[in-house]
Design an enzyme around this catalytic site. Structure first.
Site, PDB file in Angstrom:
ATOM      1  N   ASP A 263      78.866  98.102  35.536  1.00  0.00           N
ATOM      2  CA  ASP A 263      78.623  97.856  36.954  1.00  0.00           C
ATOM      3  C   ASP A 263      77.745  96.594  37.046  1.00  0.00           C
ATOM      4  OD1 ASP A 263      78.631  97.910  39.665  1.00  0.00           O
ATOM      5  OD2 ASP A 263      77.887  99.949  39.878  1.00  0.00           O
TER       6      ASP A 263
HETATM    7  C1  BGC Z   1      78.586  98.541  42.904  1.00  0.00           C
HETATM    8  C2  BGC Z   1      80.017  98.725  42.485  1.00  0.00           C
HETATM    9  C3  BGC Z   1      80.829  97.500  42.836  1.00  0.00           C
HETATM   10  C4  BGC Z   1      80.188  96.291  42.196  1.00  0.00           C
HETATM   11  C5  BGC Z   1      80.937  95.007  42.424  1.00  0.00           C
HETATM   12  C6  BGC Z   1      78.012  97.223  42.451  1.00  0.00           C
HETATM   13  O1  BGC Z   1      76.780  96.996  43.029  1.00  0.00           O
HETATM   14  O2  BGC Z   1      77.817  99.619  42.399  1.00  0.00           O
HETATM   15  O3  BGC Z   1      80.550  99.876  43.089  1.00  0.00           O
HETATM   16  O4  BGC Z   1      82.153  97.660  42.416  1.00  0.00           O
HETATM   17  O5  BGC Z   1      78.878  96.160  42.701  1.00  0.00           O
HETATM   18  O6  BGC Z   1      80.820  94.559  43.722  1.00  0.00           O
END
Ligand code: BGC
Ligand code: BGC
Length: 736
Positions: A263
């Site tokens: 993530d």
């Molecule tokens: C979130 C994810 C997301 C990623 C990319 C993160 O902060 O937890 O769910 O896919 O950002 O935008």
């Protein structure tokens, strides 16, 4: 390319080229504008060489932009391996569907699949290759802002939807139609302590395997190409550096061969968690856990080279990661056509098309849950209606995760009501802001909306009271601010904002019939509002066609059929409150102990205000003649449970008939009820339908005392009804 060509390509790549394939950056790094690039570049401490050679880019939008980026990239990069574009297409690309929690309330997997297919097509023609969806984290704590991204509290239902999302996105992987799905957040991100964002998750392996992991596995069974790690710890080790979770469970046990992406910045955060003393150790932990892509940090870019030259095992892991990335690029056909589906002309025809909007409108109307109705709904166009509350005119109906915030394309309630009502019968007045201005300032930071300064509080209240006085019925469009949920949107209180509570009391004093239309990204605590409203409809954040879908239900064009996929607590003090709880040794109603010494609160009920599976209709349904075909079940055989459901009201309607089973005695404690099946049926007034469910031994399996997944002989109770509180069951015996 064939497999051999991919392997040959890997052999030709330098270590640096390999490492860069593992790096993902945001589109902002590729802007023409030096000023836009310099800030983030310095913050990340990443080299120009890395930027020019990364393997993938996240969250850029538009066919033109993705095409231009790919073209520039291929011209400048050394290895000339096409970029992957990934993005958060959570509940739609430009045609925004209800938030996933709202989609969860449809109990209509086919519809959700169709919605995902629309999102995929809009994304595919815009040049996106992967969506960071579905988010299948099981959620039991509405304080956590990201419950909006989940389909709810139930393992079975979430697994069914996980499959729908993946099948909808990926289809036959047709160019210009489908995108790859990335299931997230692996694992158990939905259970942070206290509901506080990014907080510790600590649960037994049993709990995790039984309730939390199956939906991820269902997404993988449906063919999801990618998995994203979660931010949280799992048994003391952050998921992103957790070898047991990712290598042992995900890859070895489940056989997942696709890409595992961290993530956002999660590899770097291994240092903040206190499990890596520096970036080099963080890189090592993540690679050992088989994390293939480092999203938005320079940890892999700057550290993997040192690691792999010292350690041939790590070099092997690097090769495996690169191979997985190349394989997905190959499967998407990027080596033959790096622009894949990106097509400006097609995008114009597909995005926000009439058909897409039509489907979105249908999903909205099926996602609404009627919580209370004292015969005020449906409304008639001959009534004089006062539409009051901050959501009366607001175009912010899409929730915090919608990829596109084209508010000008969103159908507001005012707009939709004005299409149904003659002008003289519609009086509109927002009456107050969504939240108190101090809160906006204190917690929304950069998202600070402009509404604050434009508002004359007292004047608006006077207008709202005037409108209400002139009306036959008041529709109050209320709810939490869309920035109060979503990522970073944890709340300690689940009530409506104070400014709205004040508005509701002021209007209530006029004594008009009142309908509450409640917008939220989570189950709210509505016990104070429940007695004030004659009818109450929860509408989530419904998206682009929100106004239309809500008007369809409010004016009776569509009979509501949504059922909650997450309990609405009576009070935040009960949280987590979910239907599939354990009985305890002193259950409230059956215990031999005096009431004082049973499992209960001294100041509130145990039950949520509205349970899982609950939702009313404008008609009523009665259940009778419930029976089982046999009283004994042997493995390989089946029992049929049947019930007759009658539409006992005056208008046609849809009912979701739910099957629950309880395992009365097990080698470990089993829940009081577990959802095992459901059927959504449409009945004309007075029509009766026989609904049957097959019960097999496989449906009775669980993680036993030895953590093996199997069933145990003994007695079970079957329940069929219209929500999870159905009380009367019939027993059968499983004989093995
Ligand atoms: C979130 C994810 C997301 C990623 C990319 C993160 O902060 O937890 O769910 O896919 O950002 O935008
Ligand atoms: C209490 C114990 C106590 C026991 C004997 C139980 O109900 O939980 O703490 O020692 O009664 O009085």
């Amino acid at each position: 390319m064939d497999k051999q060509a991919i392997t040959n390509l890997l052999k030709k790549m330098s270590t640096k080229e390999k490492i860069y394939q593992l790096v993902q950056l945001a589109g902002g790094f590729y802007s023409e504008d030096e000023a836009v690039v310099t800030g983030p570049k310095e913050k990340l401490g990443i080299s120009d060489e890395a930027i020019a050679n990364v393997g993938s880019i996240l969250n850029v939008r538009g066919a033109e932009e993705t095409r231009a980026l790919q073209k520039n990239y291929l011209a400048k990069s050394d290895a000339k391996i096409p970029l992957l574009f990934m993005a958060d297409i959570i509940n739609g690309y430009d045609t925004i569907f209800p938030i996933p929690l709202g989609q969860g309330a449809t109990w209509n997997p086919e519809l959700i699949k169709a919605a995902a297919a629309v999102a995929a097509e809009e994304a595919a023609v815009s040049g996106i290759h992967v969506t960071f969806s579905p988010m299948v984290d099981l959620v039991r704590d509405p304080r956590w802002g990201r419950v909006m991204e989940s389909t709810g509290e139930d393992t079975y239902l979430n697994s069914v939807y996980a499959q729908s999302f993946v099948e909808g996105y990926q289809g036959e992987m047709i160019v210009g139609k489908n995108v790859a799905a990335c299931v997230k957040h692996f694992a158990a991100y939905g259970a942070p302590e206290g509901g506080r964002e990014y907080n510790t998750v600590d649960m037994s392996e049993r709990n995790m395997r039984e309730y939390y992991l199956p939906a991820y596995q269902a997404a993988l069974k449906a063919g999801a190409k990618m998995v994203m790690t979660s931010f949280n710890t799992v048994d003391g080790i952050p998921a992103t550096g957790n070898k047991w979770l990712n290598q042992d469970v995900l890859r070895k046990e489940w056989g997942f061969e696709g890409i595992l992406i961290s993530d956002y910045a999660a590899i770097k955060e291994l240092e903040d968690h206190g499990i890596a003393e520096d970036a080099e150790q963080a890189a090592k932990l993540a690679l050992e856990a088989s994390v293939d892509i480092d999203m938005m940090t320079s940890v892999y870019a700057k550290n993997l080279e040192k690691i792999v030259v010292k350690d041939s095992e790590m070099a092997k892991l690097l090769d495996q990661s690169v191979l997985r990335i190349l394989e997905l690029k190959n499967e998407l056909g990027l080596f033959e056509n790096p622009y894949r589906g990106a097509d400006t002309e097609k995008a114009k025809a597909v995005i926000l098309s009439k058909d897409n909007r039509k489907l979105a409108r249908k999903v909205v109307s099926e996602s609404l849950v009627l919580l209370k109705n004292q015969e005020v709904l449906p409304l008639k166009s001959t009534q004089k209606i006062a539409l009051i509350g901050p959501y009366a005119t607001s175009p912010f109906l899409s929730g915090s995760w919608s990829f596109s915030l084209k508010t000008e394309r969103t159908v507001t309630l005012e707009q939709a009501f004005s299409e149904v009502l003659p002008a003289e019968n519609l009086l509109v007045a927002p009456g107050c802001l969504t939240v108190e201005p101090e809160l906006i300032e204190a917690s929304f930071g950069q998202y600070f909306p402009a509404e604050k300064t434009l508002f004359d509080e007292e004047g608006e209240l006077v207008k709202a009271l005037e409108a209400a006085r002139k009306s036959d019925v008041v529709v109050m469009a209320i709810g939490e601010h869309y920035l109060q949920s979503g990522e970073g949107g944890s709340r300690g209180e689940l009530t409506l904002p104070r400014v709205q509570q004040k508005l509701i009391s002021a209007i209530k004093a006029l004594g008009k019939p009142m309908v509450g239309v409640v917008f939220s990204g989570r189950p709210l605590e509505l016990k104070a509002e429940l007695p004030l409203f004659d009818s109450l409809l929860t509408v989530w954040f419904p998206g682009t066609e929100g106004g239309h879908g809500i008007a369809d239900v409010v004016f009776g064009k569509v009979n509501p059929s949504g059922k909650l996929s997450m309990s609405f607590p009576y009070s935040v003090g009960q949280v987590p409150v979910h239907y599939n709880e354990f009985n305890t040794g002193r259950p409230l109603t059956e215990s031999g102990h005096s009431k004082r010494f049973t499992s209960r609160y001294t100041d509130m009920p145990n039950k949520p205000l509205f349970p899982f599976g609950f939702g009313l209709s404008y008609t009523t349904f009665s259940y009778c003649d419930f029976k089982l075909s046999e009283t004994q079940l042997v493995p390989g055989d089946k029992i049929t449970a049947t019930v007759e459901v009658t539409n006992s009201g005056k208008i046609a309607g849809t009912e979701t008939v739910q099957l629950y089973i309880r395992d009365l005695v097990g080698s470990i404690v089993r829940p009081v009820k577990e959802l095992k099946g459901f059927q959504k049926i449409f009945l004309q007034p007075k029509e009766t339908r026989k609904v049957s469910f097959e019960i097999t031994e496989e449906m009775l399996r669980f993680y036993t005392r030895e953590l093996t997944y199997q069933s145990e002989s003994g007695e079970f109770t079957v329940f069929i009804g219209s929500n999870s509180e159905v009380a009367k069951g019939i027993n059968f015996i499983l004989c093995k």
